[in-house]
Each structure stands twice: as structure tokens, then as C-alpha cells.
Design a protein around this motif. Structure first.
Motif, mmCIF file in Angstrom:
data_model
loop_
_atom_site.group_PDB
_atom_site.id
_atom_site.type_symbol
_atom_site.label_atom_id
_atom_site.label_comp_id
_atom_site.label_asym_id
_atom_site.label_seq_id
_atom_site.Cartn_x
_atom_site.Cartn_y
_atom_site.Cartn_z
ATOM 1 N N TYR A 67 14.816 43.557 80.338
ATOM 2 C CA TYR A 67 15.178 43.198 78.970
ATOM 3 C C TYR A 67 16.690 43.057 78.892
ATOM 4 C CZ TYR A 67 15.529 43.131 73.923
ATOM 5 O OH TYR A 67 15.798 42.762 72.634
ATOM 6 N N TRP A 68 17.156 41.899 78.477
ATOM 7 C CA TRP A 68 18.567 41.557 78.333
ATOM 8 C C TRP A 68 18.948 41.845 76.896
ATOM 9 C CZ3 TRP A 68 20.874 36.561 80.626
ATOM 10 C CH2 TRP A 68 21.866 36.002 79.830
ATOM 11 N N SER A 69 20.000 42.615 76.692
ATOM 12 C CA SER A 69 20.459 42.912 75.346
ATOM 13 C C SER A 69 21.980 42.829 75.296
ATOM 14 C CB SER A 69 20.002 44.317 74.921
ATOM 15 O OG SER A 69 20.487 44.613 73.632
ATOM 16 N N HIS A 70 22.465 41.858 74.537
ATOM 17 C CA HIS A 70 23.911 41.689 74.346
ATOM 18 C C HIS A 70 24.173 41.670 72.851
ATOM 19 C CE1 HIS A 70 26.677 38.153 73.338
ATOM 20 N NE2 HIS A 70 27.458 39.198 73.434
ATOM 21 N N ALA A 71 25.096 42.516 72.429
ATOM 22 C CA ALA A 71 25.517 42.546 71.028
ATOM 23 C C ALA A 71 27.022 42.761 71.012
ATOM 24 C CB ALA A 71 24.806 43.658 70.268
ATOM 25 N N GLY A 72 27.728 41.845 70.361
ATOM 26 C CA GLY A 72 29.178 41.956 70.305
ATOM 27 C C GLY A 72 29.775 41.958 71.689
ATOM 28 N N SER A 73 30.485 43.018 72.029
ATOM 29 C CA SER A 73 31.166 43.068 73.325
ATOM 30 C C SER A 73 30.402 43.867 74.376
ATOM 31 C CB SER A 73 32.563 43.670 73.138
ATOM 32 O OG SER A 73 32.449 44.997 72.658
ATOM 33 N N SER A 74 29.157 44.242 74.101
ATOM 34 C CA SER A 74 28.386 45.067 75.037
ATOM 35 C C SER A 74 27.168 44.327 75.577
ATOM 36 C CB SER A 74 27.909 46.344 74.343
ATOM 37 O OG SER A 74 28.998 47.128 73.964
ATOM 38 N N PHE A 75 26.864 44.600 76.832
ATOM 39 C CA PHE A 75 25.693 44.029 77.493
ATOM 40 C C PHE A 75 24.947 45.145 78.190
ATOM 41 C CE2 PHE A 75 23.418 42.432 81.152
ATOM 42 C CZ PHE A 75 22.693 41.392 80.596
ATOM 43 N N GLU A 76 23.606 45.064 78.136
ATOM 44 C CA GLU A 76 22.786 46.037 78.845
ATOM 45 C C GLU A 76 21.536 45.348 79.374
ATOM 46 O OE1 GLU A 76 22.070 50.410 77.722
ATOM 47 O OE2 GLU A 76 20.351 49.332 76.891
ATOM 48 N N LEU A 77 21.172 45.697 80.571
ATOM 49 C CA LEU A 77 19.931 45.230 81.171
ATOM 50 C C LEU A 77 19.049 46.454 81.367
ATOM 51 C CD1 LEU A 77 18.836 42.499 82.187
ATOM 52 C CD2 LEU A 77 19.560 43.161 84.473
ATOM 53 N N SER A 78 17.822 46.394 80.853
ATOM 54 C CA SER A 78 16.904 47.518 80.962
ATOM 55 C C SER A 78 15.625 47.074 81.650
ATOM 56 C CB SER A 78 16.530 48.044 79.571
ATOM 57 O OG SER A 78 17.658 48.408 78.845
ATOM 58 N N TYR A 180 16.383 52.147 83.456
ATOM 59 C CA TYR A 180 14.934 52.254 83.294
ATOM 60 C C TYR A 180 14.631 52.912 81.971
ATOM 61 C CZ TYR A 180 13.905 50.491 87.880
ATOM 62 O OH TYR A 180 13.776 49.662 88.952
ATOM 63 N N VAL A 181 13.779 52.275 81.197
ATOM 64 C CA VAL A 181 13.403 52.782 79.895
ATOM 65 C C VAL A 181 12.152 53.633 80.041
ATOM 66 C CG1 VAL A 181 12.635 52.135 77.577
ATOM 67 C CG2 VAL A 181 14.360 50.761 78.755
ATOM 68 N N THR A 182 12.203 54.846 79.540
ATOM 69 C CA THR A 182 11.029 55.716 79.558
ATOM 70 C C THR A 182 10.763 56.211 78.155
ATOM 71 O OG1 THR A 182 12.395 57.629 80.105
ATOM 72 C CG2 THR A 182 11.348 56.475 81.943
ATOM 73 N N TYR A 183 9.520 56.303 77.802
ATOM 74 C CA TYR A 183 9.130 56.763 76.468
ATOM 75 C C TYR A 183 8.320 58.019 76.567
ATOM 76 C CZ TYR A 183 10.532 52.120 74.993
ATOM 77 O OH TYR A 183 11.244 50.980 74.750
#
Length: 183
Positions: A67-78, A180-183
Motif C-alpha cells: 500500500y502506497w501512501s503519500h500525504a504532503g511531504s511524507s511517503f510510506e509503503l506498507s 508490515y501492517v498487523t492488526y
């Protein structure tokens, strides 16, 4: 929305990400600068991107649904888990098959018994920002991201190595860490 059914080359994807207005979450290693044609116009369009998010398939893994998530000046790949195509259908939750199969390129794709196609593996990323809904901006973003996909020769190599995660990672190293996303 950018869509494709071929994996990204990790190094070229990182090169693309560096043109977004992001300062956190992208490695600064200068060895990964492998996009051949990013014009000044393309750079200007990408700087207008305020948000981007979606599903990503990288060539360093045949199983990881990212999952690609970019908001403003931050980027994260999960890493959200595995693509549905990697799991035997008897392991799918009851009642989800029709819903899941909508994302498959070929409905009877099964990695184990009918590996034709790619199942639900895909690129599906939305870009949000002023002017990005215009046809020219969409075309330029699409052309830039298409350069990040594996070419035909690389894709043949990927397919040959797809059942060996260590060889995939060795052939297509990725310095962009996915949490890694864990719930």
C-alpha cells in the motif's frame, strides 16, 4: 488513477518517488537514479501532487501486496499481506470470492494450478493535486510510471524467478522498506 498489471522495478520506482514533493520516507541513496526521461514539465506536474495512495506490486516479491501512501511531504509503503492470487481459494474467507475475483485479470487464475495471468496483482494509485485531473497531466504521470514497470526482458526474468523469493530479491533489490501492517 494510474493502473497497470506488471510489477514496478524497485530502483526505477524510487527514482520516480524522488520527483514527488516528499522529504520523509524515501531513501536518499543516490545509486538509484534510473529514470531516463523525466522532463522539466514532468517534474513540475509531479510537484503539484499533494496526495497519492493505492496498491503497488514490486518485482522484489511475488506475494507482497503493498500500500502506497503519500500525504504532503511524507511517503510510506506498507505490506498489507499477500495478494489473493497467492492463497489457495479454500483459504479465502467464506463469501468473498465474487468480490475478490473482480480484481483478477483472469477469473480462473490460480497461482498453483492455472498461473496464466497475474490474478489481483496490480498497480492502482490515485494522484491528487491541482491540475492533476487534466488529460495532459494524467498522460505525463502515466508515461513516467510506465517507465518504472519491468520491461519485457525483465518481466520474463521475474516470471522465471517468481517462485523463489530470495532470487527475486537478489535480482530486483529494493531499498524502499515496506512496513508490515498487523492488526
Amino acid at each position: 488513477v494510474y493502473s497497470a498489471r506488471r510489477p514496478f522495478h524497485p530502483e526505477r520506482l524510487i527514482s520516480f518517488l524522488r520527483y514527488l514533493p516528499v522529504v520523509r520516507g524515501i531513501p536518499t541513496d543516490s545509486r538509484t537514479n534510473s529514470l531516463p526521461s523525466i522532463t522539466a514539465e514532468t517534474q513540475s506536474i509531479l510537484k503539484q501532487c499533494l496526495r497519492s495512495k493505492g496498491f503497488v506490486w514490486c518485482a522484489n516479491s511475488h506475494t507482497d501486496a503493498l500500500y502506497w501512501s503519500h500525504a504532503g511531504s511524507s511517503f510510506e509503503l506498507s505490506c498489507l499481506g499477500q495478494w489473493w492470487a497467492t492463497l489457495p481459494r479454500n483459504q479465502w474467507p467464506e463469501g468473498v470470492a465474487d468480490y475478490v475475483l473482480r480484481d483478477f485479470d483472469i477469473a480462473d487464475h490460480d497461482d498453483a494450478t492455472n498461473p496464466v495471468g497475474v490474478g489481483d496483482r496490480r498497480q492502482e494509485v490515485v494522484f491528487i493535486g491541482p491540475g492533476l485531473g487534466q488529460g495532459k497531466s494524467q498522460r505525463i504521470i502515466t508515461e513516467s510510471l510506465n517507465q518504472c514497470l519491468l520491461n519485457d526482458q525483465e518481466y520474463e526474468e521475474y516470471q522465471a524467478l517468481s517462485n523463489n523469493g530470495n532470487k527475486l530479491l537478489s535480482r530486483f533489490p529494493n531499498i524502499l522498506e515496506a512496513k508490515y501492517v498487523t492488526y
